[in-house]
Design a protein around this motif. Structure first.
Motif, short mmCIF file in Angstrom:
data_model
loop_
_atom_site.label_atom_id
_atom_site.label_comp_id
_atom_site.label_asym_id
_atom_site.label_seq_id
_atom_site.Cartn_x
_atom_site.Cartn_y
_atom_site.Cartn_z
N LEU A 21 0.84 -1.21 0.00
CA LEU A 21 0.00 0.00 0.00
C LEU A 21 0.87 1.25 0.00
O LEU A 21 0.58 2.23 -0.69
CB LEU A 21 -0.93 0.00 1.21
CG LEU A 21 -2.12 -0.97 1.13
CD1 LEU A 21 -2.94 -0.90 2.39
CD2 LEU A 21 -2.99 -0.64 -0.08
N LEU A 72 -4.12 4.86 5.12
CA LEU A 72 -3.40 3.65 4.73
C LEU A 72 -3.38 2.58 5.83
O LEU A 72 -3.63 1.41 5.54
CB LEU A 72 -1.98 4.00 4.27
CG LEU A 72 -1.91 4.67 2.90
CD1 LEU A 72 -0.46 4.85 2.48
CD2 LEU A 72 -2.66 3.88 1.85
N SER A 75 -5.00 -1.15 5.31
CA SER A 75 -4.22 -2.38 5.54
C SER A 75 -4.94 -3.30 6.51
O SER A 75 -5.08 -4.50 6.26
CB SER A 75 -2.85 -2.05 6.13
OG SER A 75 -2.25 -1.01 5.46
#
Lengths: 524, 329
Positions: free
Chosen positions: B162, B194, B198
């Motif tokens: 990512l 982010l 995740s």
């Protein structure tokens, strides 16, 4: 015919292989149509097809199912659901599994009234109460407030029949509704079914593997085998003059009385005196006085929960003994199997009800039977191979099964393997715990015949546990009747069946379905 | 209806008592293992603090000051005696009170985990239910494939992918969630995006598969077949006959998902340098800051055990078999 409720014409259903082939039948109002067959005959698929339902993986190849004038497989899903809600009901084998554990019984029984008619709650309670009363359920006013896990199996089965009646259906399908019940409860449910069909004038299909039950209930009968119709006809005709070999064998298995070979001696090989045993300090069986005569078959009968298996397991040393004495050839028998010498263990072998659970699925048949040979007799190598082949011959199985895994064998073959394993120890006493109750009638009959033949060729004593009194009548020397952990009557078989001394024994005998015509009528 | 009697309540009470005791024992074991584990590492707080300039005299003096010269068991018992009174001591590395170091970090971690849970649970549970209802459809197969893919991938790898795609190549989000925070909601979204994505990717696979299995098990029961034979509509079967029975399983799965999130948070915080409890714990291990590590370990264990308890407790509440006695009056 105007009276016809259900008609099936040339129905073929396939999964990967054909399951039902060219089935045709008609059910009329006011009659009970019996379907009999062993497991795998396609009975359940047929039952589902009667409500236009195919299980995942099944598809209809040909044929037509017409219920109350509507061709089910030509209807849309919505129309089909409506037909199911209004015209037909289904009573499943296991009421315990078929009721939703999340809802109270009353709500489930009256669900269709709420959906179809929008009947308000108070009125639905009244409807349910009426049905519960009709089905003789205890406390009909409050019965509907219970959850499924709060009532007994027999009561649940009756509650399911109440659920089947809520939509006043044209057809009720009974799919083995009494298989999970005790004989006395079974008789009550059978009476109810007869009464309902007569009183309401609906049609009924009664599916079973028990010929005696179907023969008593059904007006007409269809014999199903491997997905095909063997024959169809009036019950009386089929019973008295079956046209097909298979039907003849089915009838014969239920009616023949093969008088058991009486052994010369009747010395008790195992004797129990004031014996008590149970789990965790609670004596499940008490005051047991029982003699197993050498070379005899002693049947231990009673309803589920009466303590039959506990007693058998206590004799085998698998349950804590709480009192009394047990002797083997006059010498005391240690209560726990751990404290019995290997020789004592060898002489007493146990065969379980479910061969699937009693055989290690990862062991080849050779290992399963070879283990007791090596353990008890020290037989290994070529000698063992020879014994293995002999044992397979004794239980009438081909030798090449030795290299197979239990998973690839049929139920009857597996139970024969279990018998061979017990025989490998060269025992004197065999405890058979419901060894045939998981088997189809003809397979059951062949296993019984096998045991009888084995007893002719070697000195074996059998303690045979069963709830099947029909079977007991045909091959027991002595019968012990158990109720609530006690033996209420223990006598030679002839005496038990001819002149039962105890009320409970009489109740059991009364409730056991017989093939004789008029048996059911006499009990209505 | 009869009034609830003592007998009716007792399964619940038994459950609370037995789980309370086993929970306390687990906590005790965890703190002891963390204590011993940290002590077994080469070096201690004194050598970590003084670094390469340490003289034996300085080390000995610092150890005396920090109480490190005491035997291990004695130190544990001392810590324990204080901890039960809510005093977790002072950070060996910074000298500040442990609670003062811990609480802001705990807040950050809980924020991250709860934002992740808010996105993860509806996606995973909803996806699982949909996959079960349309079993073997292309939708089910696609979900099955992607969840296996992410299940097989380590958490940190997902994080780095990512970062590579969205931070390095696209430049949409920062690659590091560096404190201090300012700039209001927009900055928060920027920093959380982010790590949250995740966590959702890592966590959903497990939860979705379990939910799917739970629903399929219920759909295969006799009572669902019975409802079908009764002519109940598909919609009502799923909503009224199947889902309530899968509810306890789904609740347990959801709560355990949150518990696993707390674990995943440790790894993800390290990957994104997010200033949460997990990063604090890992950093404190490298300083041999025993008191902080110990308090972190205790907090993680407490959350995990608490979540498990909650899951089982709710499962008990929604199950009529557990709620109602076996045989009514």
């Amino acid at each position: 015919m105007e009276n016809t409720v259900l008609s099936i014409e040339g129905l073929c259903i396939n999964a990967r292989a054909p399951i039902l082939q060219d089935i045709s039948l008609q059910v009329r109002r006011g009659e009970i149509f019996g379907v009999i067959g062993e497991s795998g005959a396609g009975k359940s698929t047929l039952a589902m097809a009667m409500v236009g339902l195919l299980r995942a993986g099944c598809h209809r190849v040909a044929g037509k199912v017409t219920l109350a004038g509507q061709s089910l497989f030509d209807l849309s899903q919505l129309q089909l659901e409506q037909v199911r809600r209004r015209k037909v009901s289904y009573v499943a084998q296991s009421a315990a599994a078929a009721f939703n554990p999340f809802y109270r019984l009353g709500d489930q029984v009256t669900e269709l009234a709420a959906l179809e008619l929008g009947t308000p709650l108070a009125e639905r309670r009244k409807m349910a109460e009426g049905l519960f009363r009709e089905l003789q359920l205890p406390n009909p006013e409050t019965f509907g407030m219970r959850y499924p896990h709060q009532v007994s199996g027999g009561q649940l089965q009756r509650a399911m029949i109440a659920m089947a009646l809520i939509n006043d259906p044209d057809l009720i399908i009974f799919d083995e509704p009494t298989t999970a019940l005790d004989v006395t409860t079974q008789l009550e449910v059978m009476r109810l079914i007869r009464k309902i069909v007569t009183a309401r004038g609906c049609g009924a299909v009664y599916i079973s593997h028990d010929l005696a039950v179907v023969a008593q209930l059904a007006d007409r009968l269809m014999v199903l085998r491997h997905g095909k119709v063997v024959e169809t006809g009036a019950t009386r005709d089929l019973m008295e003059s079956p046209a097909q070999d298979y039907t003849r064998a089915l009838v014969a298995a239920k009616t023949t009385t093969s008088p058991p070979v009486h052994a010369e001696t009747s010395v008790p090989i195992i004797a129990l005196r004031d014996f008590a045993a149970g789990y965790g300090g609670v004596s499940t069986v008490r005051d047991i006085n029982l003699d197993l005569s050498a070379g005899h078959i002693t049947c231990l009968v009673g309803e589920s929960g009466s303590g039959k298996t506990t007693l058998a397991r206590a004799i085998a040393g698998l349950v804590d003994v709480h009192g009394g004495t047990a002797t083997f050839h006059g010498k005391p028998l240690a209560p726990r199997i751990e404290s019995r010498p290997r020789e004592a263990r060898r002489r007493l072998q146990y065969i379980h009800q479910l061969p699937d659970l009693a055989l290690n699925p990862r062991q080849k048949v050779r290992e399963a039977i070879g283990r007791p040979l090596a353990f008890f007799g020290g037989v290994t190598g070529a000698a063992a191979e020879e014994r293995l082949r002999m044992l397979m011959r004794d239980v009438e199985l081909p030798e090449d099964l030795l290299d197979r895994s239990p998973g690839s064998l049929s139920g009857g073959q597996k139970q024969r393997i279990c018998i061979a394993r017990a025989l490998a120890a060269d025992p004197e006493v065999l405890i058979c715990d419901e060894v045939t109750s998981a088997l189809d009638p003809l397979v059951e009959e062949s296993v019984i015949q096998l045991l009888l033949r084995l007893m002719q060729t070697r000195p074996l004593t059998l303690l045979f546990i069963t709830h099947n009194l029909g079977l007991t009548r045909r091959f027991a020397h002595e019968v012990a009747v158990m109720q609530a952990g006690r033996i209420v009557e223990f006598a030679p078989a002839a005496q038990i069946f001819a002149a039962p001394q105890q009320a409970y024994t009489r109740t059991l005998l009364e409730a056991t379905p017989m093939m004789a015509r008029g048996w059911m009528e006499a009990r209505l | 209806m009869n009034l609830p009697s003592r007998k009716q309540l007792s399964p619940m009470r038994d459950f609370i008592v037995s789980r309370g005791v086993s929970g306390a024992v687990s906590l005790l074991l965890v703190t002891f293992l963390v204590f011993v584990g940290t002590a077994l590492l080469p070096g201690d707080t004194a050598s970590a603090l003084l670094g390469q300039n340490a003289t034996p005299e300085a080390l000995a003096a610092l150890r005396r000051d920090l109480g490190l010269d005491q035997p291990l068991l004695l130190r544990y018992l001392g810590w324990f005696a204080h901890a039960v009174r809510g005093d977790f001591g002072t950070s060996l590395a910074s000298g500040r009170a442990v609670s003062e170091v811990l609480l802001p970090r705990l807040g950050n971690s809980l924020l991250l985990a709860s934002v992740a849970a808010v996105f993860l649970l509806p996606v995973a549970v909803g996806g699982g239910i949909a996959a079960a209802i349309w079993q073997d459809s292309w939708f089910d197969r696609l979900l099955g494939f992607t969840s296996m893919l992410f299940l097989a991938m380590p958490a940190f790898l997902v994080g780095y992918i990512l970062i590579y795609v969205f931070a390095v190549r696209m430049g949409w989000f920062p690659s590091m969630s560096v404190a201090p925070f300012f700039g209001g909601a927009a900055a928060w979204i920027n920093i959380l995006a982010l790590p949250v994505i995740s966590l959702v990717i890592i966590g959903q696979a497990h939860t979705m598969k379990l939910t799917r299995t739970a629903i399929l098990a219920v759909l295969a029961t006799d009572y669902v077949l019975m409802a079908e034979v009764k002519g109940i509509s598909r919609r009502r079967i799923i909503l009224r006959h199947a889902l309530p029975n899968a509810l306890s399983a789904i609740l347990s799965i959801s709560i355990l998902t949150v518990a696993y999130l707390i674990v995943d948070v440790v790894v993800i915080e390290m990957v994104f340098s997010y200033p949460g409890l997990g990063k604090l714990m890992v950093d404190s291990v490298s300083y041999r800051d025993l008191t902080v590590v110990q308090a972190c370990g205790l907090l993680f264990a407490l959350i995990f055990i608490g979540m498990n308890f909650l899951a089982d407790f709710l499962a008990l509440l929604v199950n009529p078999r557990q709620r109602e006695p076996a045989r009514g009056a």
